[in-house]
Scaffold this motif. Structure first.
Motif, PDB file in Angstrom:
ATOM      1  N   VAL A 183       0.007   5.553  12.363  1.00 48.00           N
ATOM      2  CA  VAL A 183       0.501   6.527  11.425  1.00 48.00           C
ATOM      3  C   VAL A 183      -1.062   5.839  10.351  1.00 48.00           C
ATOM      4  CG1 VAL A 183       1.511   7.147   9.689  1.00 48.00           C
ATOM      5  CG2 VAL A 183       2.535   6.551  11.665  1.00 48.00           C
ATOM      6  N   ILE A 184      -1.880   6.803   9.797  1.00 47.30           N
ATOM      7  CA  ILE A 184      -1.724   6.698   8.303  1.00 47.30           C
ATOM      8  C   ILE A 184      -1.837   7.257   7.003  1.00 47.30           C
ATOM      9  CG2 ILE A 184      -4.822   7.271   7.131  1.00 47.30           C
ATOM     10  CD1 ILE A 184      -6.040   7.157  10.397  1.00 47.30           C
ATOM     11  N   TYR A 185      -1.483   6.995   6.046  1.00 46.24           N
ATOM     12  CA  TYR A 185      -0.337   7.458   5.498  1.00 46.24           C
ATOM     13  C   TYR A 185      -0.855   8.220   4.022  1.00 46.24           C
ATOM     14  CZ  TYR A 185       3.211   4.914   7.689  1.00 46.24           C
ATOM     15  OH  TYR A 185       3.801   4.338   8.435  1.00 46.24           O
ATOM     16  N   THR A 186      -1.704   8.888   4.240  1.00 39.92           N
ATOM     17  CA  THR A 186      -2.711  10.112   3.433  1.00 39.92           C
ATOM     18  C   THR A 186      -1.945  11.418   2.771  1.00 39.92           C
ATOM     19  OG1 THR A 186      -3.742  10.483   5.955  1.00 39.92           O
ATOM     20  CG2 THR A 186      -5.358   9.225   4.046  1.00 39.92           C
ATOM     21  N   PRO A 206     -15.850 -10.285   6.815  1.00 40.71           N
ATOM     22  CA  PRO A 206     -17.130 -10.063   5.188  1.00 40.71           C
ATOM     23  C   PRO A 206     -17.789  -9.450   6.116  1.00 40.71           C
ATOM     24  CG  PRO A 206     -16.689 -12.126   7.144  1.00 40.71           C
ATOM     25  CD  PRO A 206     -15.755 -10.624   7.660  1.00 40.71           C
ATOM     26  N   LEU A 207     -18.112  -8.389   4.156  1.00 42.08           N
ATOM     27  CA  LEU A 207     -20.061  -7.971   4.838  1.00 42.08           C
ATOM     28  C   LEU A 207     -20.726  -9.042   4.333  1.00 42.08           C
ATOM     29  CD1 LEU A 207     -20.769  -4.836   5.282  1.00 42.08           C
ATOM     30  CD2 LEU A 207     -20.571  -4.392   2.475  1.00 42.08           C
ATOM     31  N   PRO A 208     -21.729  -9.442   5.115  1.00 45.42           N
ATOM     32  CA  PRO A 208     -22.602 -10.127   4.407  1.00 45.42           C
ATOM     33  C   PRO A 208     -23.469  -9.841   3.411  1.00 45.42           C
ATOM     34  CG  PRO A 208     -23.235  -9.829   6.797  1.00 45.42           C
ATOM     35  CD  PRO A 208     -21.862  -8.453   6.320  1.00 45.42           C
ATOM     36  N   GLY A 221     -11.825   3.816   7.441  1.00 50.51           N
ATOM     37  CA  GLY A 221     -11.081   3.430   7.983  1.00 50.51           C
ATOM     38  C   GLY A 221     -10.085   4.174   7.826  1.00 50.51           C
ATOM     39  N   VAL A 222      -8.783   3.285   8.067  1.00 52.09           N
ATOM     40  CA  VAL A 222      -7.533   2.684   7.918  1.00 52.09           C
ATOM     41  C   VAL A 222      -7.231   2.760   5.713  1.00 52.09           C
ATOM     42  CG1 VAL A 222      -4.856   3.303   8.771  1.00 52.09           C
ATOM     43  CG2 VAL A 222      -6.872   2.519   9.090  1.00 52.09           C
ATOM     44  N   ILE A 223      -7.453   1.649   5.926  1.00 50.26           N
ATOM     45  CA  ILE A 223      -7.119   1.013   4.318  1.00 50.26           C
ATOM     46  C   ILE A 223      -8.313   1.902   3.151  1.00 50.26           C
ATOM     47  CG2 ILE A 223      -7.819  -0.921   3.027  1.00 50.26           C
ATOM     48  CD1 ILE A 223      -7.738  -2.453   5.318  1.00 50.26           C
ATOM     49  N   GLY A 224      -9.746   2.303   3.604  1.00 52.08           N
ATOM     50  CA  GLY A 224     -10.514   2.992   2.963  1.00 52.08           C
ATOM     51  C   GLY A 224      -9.516   4.104   2.496  1.00 52.08           C
ATOM     52  N   LEU A 225      -9.363   4.820   3.725  1.00 53.66           N
ATOM     53  CA  LEU A 225      -8.130   6.143   3.049  1.00 53.66           C
ATOM     54  C   LEU A 225      -7.343   6.328   2.232  1.00 53.66           C
ATOM     55  CD1 LEU A 225      -9.270   8.610   6.418  1.00 53.66           C
ATOM     56  CD2 LEU A 225      -9.741   8.346   4.397  1.00 53.66           C
ATOM     57  N   SER A 278       0.848  -0.815   0.103  1.00 56.74           N
ATOM     58  CA  SER A 278      -0.277  -0.376   0.139  1.00 56.74           C
ATOM     59  C   SER A 278       1.025   1.142  -0.398  1.00 56.74           C
ATOM     60  CB  SER A 278      -1.039   0.158   1.288  1.00 56.74           C
ATOM     61  OG  SER A 278      -0.431   0.181   2.284  1.00 56.74           O
ATOM     62  N   LYS A 279       1.818   1.408   0.701  1.00 58.37           N
ATOM     63  CA  LYS A 279       2.922   2.318   1.052  1.00 58.37           C
ATOM     64  C   LYS A 279       3.176   2.225  -0.277  1.00 58.37           C
ATOM     65  CE  LYS A 279       1.243   2.743   3.852  1.00 58.37           C
ATOM     66  NZ  LYS A 279       0.141   1.467   4.320  1.00 58.37           N
ATOM     67  N   ALA A 280       3.531   1.866  -1.186  1.00 61.44           N
ATOM     68  CA  ALA A 280       4.335   1.679  -2.571  1.00 61.44           C
ATOM     69  C   ALA A 280       3.849   1.817  -3.476  1.00 61.44           C
ATOM     70  CB  ALA A 280       5.330  -0.109  -2.906  1.00 61.44           C
ATOM     71  N   ILE A 313     -16.762   6.676  -0.304  1.00 60.10           N
ATOM     72  CA  ILE A 313     -16.471   6.912   0.749  1.00 60.10           C
ATOM     73  C   ILE A 313     -17.842   6.510   1.312  1.00 60.10           C
ATOM     74  CG2 ILE A 313     -14.698   5.958   3.091  1.00 60.10           C
ATOM     75  CD1 ILE A 313     -12.849   7.219   1.380  1.00 60.10           C
ATOM     76  N   LEU A 314     -18.291   5.606   2.256  1.00 61.56           N
ATOM     77  CA  LEU A 314     -19.756   5.427   2.305  1.00 61.56           C
ATOM     78  C   LEU A 314     -19.039   4.156   3.615  1.00 61.56           C
ATOM     79  CD1 LEU A 314     -21.424   4.082  -0.280  1.00 61.56           C
ATOM     80  CD2 LEU A 314     -21.217   5.734   0.400  1.00 61.56           C
ATOM     81  N   GLU A 315     -19.278   5.718   4.335  1.00 67.12           N
ATOM     82  CA  GLU A 315     -18.674   5.255   6.247  1.00 67.12           C
ATOM     83  C   GLU A 315     -20.179   5.108   6.831  1.00 67.12           C
ATOM     84  OE1 GLU A 315     -16.020   4.411   7.754  1.00 67.12           O
ATOM     85  OE2 GLU A 315     -17.856   4.019   9.865  1.00 67.12           O
ATOM     86  N   ALA A 316     -20.391   4.077   7.940  1.00 62.14           N
ATOM     87  CA  ALA A 316     -21.844   3.998   8.490  1.00 62.14           C
ATOM     88  C   ALA A 316     -21.552   4.140   9.694  1.00 62.14           C
ATOM     89  CB  ALA A 316     -21.693   2.503   9.254  1.00 62.14           C
ATOM     90  N   ALA A 317     -20.410   5.084  10.523  1.00 64.51           N
ATOM     91  CA  ALA A 317     -19.894   5.990  11.551  1.00 64.51           C
ATOM     92  C   ALA A 317     -20.676   7.168  11.181  1.00 64.51           C
ATOM     93  CB  ALA A 317     -18.829   5.880  12.694  1.00 64.51           C
TER      94      ALA A 317
END
Ligand code: FAD
Ligand code: NAI
Length: 476
Positions: free
Chosen positions: A360-363, A160-162, A193-197, A57-59, A212-216
């Motif tokens: 760390v979030i690498y955005t 998994p998302l049912p 979350g981290v992967i989504g961003l 992901s960082k690459a 990006i669709l976030e439940a929270a």
């Protein structure tokens, strides 16, 4: 039958590091791992982190950042690059080459440290006196080894998302999201979350329209909310990521033209069709093939292997570390637990402070933090003071063309001991290390304020935030 002092199951950053450390300490050590390379035709050590997580992901984040910078930022430096092109397949190739280099490196380290490596799934068979018996299933070819100590490091898998099955063609998990060779015109992501961003950022920079669709209802709820709010502004208003909070996904269907997502947002029904959909709604512990039940290895109510603060399970001489146990799902947490367990087996008394594990979030800008957020301190009734400083007037940040972001230092109001440091800005993934060291050494904000920081560097913003905590900022 081969007998070992220590057998590690799983060679992710938890397991492979535990195995190396155990071998260094003089134990006869084996590591069993079932990971395969991208082509699926050869073993690949390194687990999620090296193969389909941190490293790839960082690459891709770096490649996409270069393209974005050439497109949008070079002009202000007086550089014109003519018409720009990129080759997504080449980016993926570069990423794959980095992965191959690093996974091969672990093989080398195993050889160097005399860790015996077995390919296949490891599972508990039973006990033979003081030894645990571990079965190895290498594509149907079975063998058994015995171990005085077992370290379970089997990691995690995507939650998994049912509503929909990941096929890694149009509905993607992290593996699929890291292997797109064409940019989807419309990319949907479930979970901010981290992967989504991180993945949303990669494909947005390369030209996708990203939703990006976030439940929270709260963005990055685990982060300090001042930093999260600033991040939300950059990601949405400046970078054009469309992040919807408080979404309720109602249905997902795979159609000819893509993936249709029906959801509710603020009481309104929405209906969107995406070319590709990434599902990134968290990860769950991976205990599937361990045969844990056969030996009564206990799990907690969320399915993690139950461990105490020393990573001991309910079974004698069976330990568990990393994503398969409680705590943050981070590679460095897994590795440090691995080292600590190997040293405990050797009778040492290492200590791992969960309060100083950095995130760390690498955005772009990056986000990093360690310790308590302001929200946590308020909830705990802690009397604290804070100092903030921005990258806007930092000479190095201006030179880099990345003069955005904030550093916030939170310290105890009476003792001045640092309780948390939160950052958004350029290279804060590196700057956070100073805050981690400071907190490990129980430093005060005054300690950071009195340390000489090189000029001109980004670290001067950390220095300035520490000065601000004492109301004596020089440039604020
Ligand atoms: P894993 O890395 O999951 O390794 C477990 C290994 O065990 C695998 O090789 C698996 O094949 C093997 N295994 C499982 N069951 C068995 C069995 N029965 N027998 C034999 N082998 C078995 N963390 C960070 O700190 N920084 C980041 O930048 C970062 N980026 C990430 C990006 C993405 C897209 C993802 C998905 C994760 C990222 N993470 C990051 C999280 C990080 O990858 C994990 O926290 C870390 O890999 C956990 O290490 P582990 O050793 O516990 O497990
Ligand atoms: P995450 O836990 O970071 O985020 C998942 C998000 O999905 C949350 O915001 C959650 O509210 C949301 N969500 C859950 N169910 C949903 C639903 N039905 N509909 C819409 N939204 C929903 O998990 P993510 O991004 O999958 O990453 C997994 C883990 O991998 C991270 O928690 C982290 O531990 C690790 N990781 C670390 C990285 C780093 O250190 N830079 C990078 C990537 C992953």
């Amino acid at each position: 039958m081969s007998q070992f002092d220590v057998v590690v199951i799983g060679a992710g950053p938890g397991g492979y590091v535990a195995a190396i450390r155990a071998a260094q300490l003089g134990f006869k050590t084996a590591c069993i791992d079932a990971g395969v390379n991208k082509a699926g035709d050869a073993p690949a050590l390194g687990g999620t982190c090296l193969n389909v997580g941190c490293i790839p992901s960082k690459a891709l984040l770096q490649s996409s950042e270069h393209f974005h910078a050439a497109q949008h930022d070079f002009a202000e430096h007086g550089i014109s690059a003519g018409s720009l092109h990129f080759d997504a397949a080449k980016m993926i190739e570069r990423k794959d080459a980095i992965v191959t280099k690093l996974t091969g490196g672990i093989k080398f380290l195993f050889q160097k440290n005399k860790v015996e490596n077995f390919f296949g799934f490891g599972s508990f068979k039973g006990k033979n006196g003081d030894f645990w018996q571990i079965d190895i299933d290498n594509k149907g070819e079975k063998s058994t080894i015995e171990a005085k100590h077992v370290i379970v490091a089997t990691g995690s898998v995507p939650r998994p998302l049912p509503l929909v099955e990941v096929d890694n063609v149009n509905v993607l998990d992290n593996e699929g999201a890291l292997n797109l060779t064409e940019v989807p015109a419309k990319l949907g992501v479930i979970g901010s979350g981290v992967i989504g961003l991180e993945m949303g950022s990669v494909w947005k920079r390369l030209g996708a329209e990203v939703t990006i669709l976030e439940a929270a209802p709260t963005f990055l709820a685990a982060a300090d909310q001042q930093i999260a709010k600033e991040a939300f502004k950059y990601f949405t208003k400046e970078q054009g990521l469309n992040i919807e909070l408080g979404v309720k996904i109602e249905s997902i269907s795979k159609e000819k033209k893509g993936v249709r997502v029906q959801y509710e947002l603020n009481g309104a029904k929405k209906d969107e069709t995406f070319d590709k959909l990434i599902v990134a709604i968290g990860r769950i512990p991976n205990t599937q093939k361990l045969n844990a039940e056969a030996v009564g290895l206990a799990k907690d109510e969320r399915g993690f292997i139950a461990v105490n603060e020393l990573c001991q399970t309910n079974l004698p001489n069976v330990w568990a570390i990393g994503d398969v146990v409680r705590g943050p799902m981070l590679a460095h947490k897994a590795s440090d637990e691995g080292v600590a367990v190997a040293e405990r087996i050797a009778g040492q008394k290492p200590h791992l402070d969960f309060g100083t594990i950095p995130w760390v979030i690498y955005t772009d800008p990056e986000i990093a933090w360690v310790g308590k957020t302001e929200e946590q301190l308020k909830a705990e009734g802690v009397d604290y003071k804070k100092g903030t400083s921005g990258f806007g007037a930092n000479g190095r940040a201006l030179g880099l063309g990345k003069a955005k972001g904030t550093v916030k230092v939170l310290a105890d109001a009476k003792t001045d001991r640092i309780l948390g440091v939160h950052m958004i800005g350029p290279m804060v993934s590196e700057l956070i290390a100073e805050a981690v060291v400071a907190m490990e050494f129980k430093a005060s904000s005054e300690d950071i304020a009195r340390i000489v920081h090189a000029h001109p560097t980004l670290s001067e913003v950390v220095h300035e935030a520490a000065l601000a905590a004492d109301k004596r900022a020089l440039h604020g």
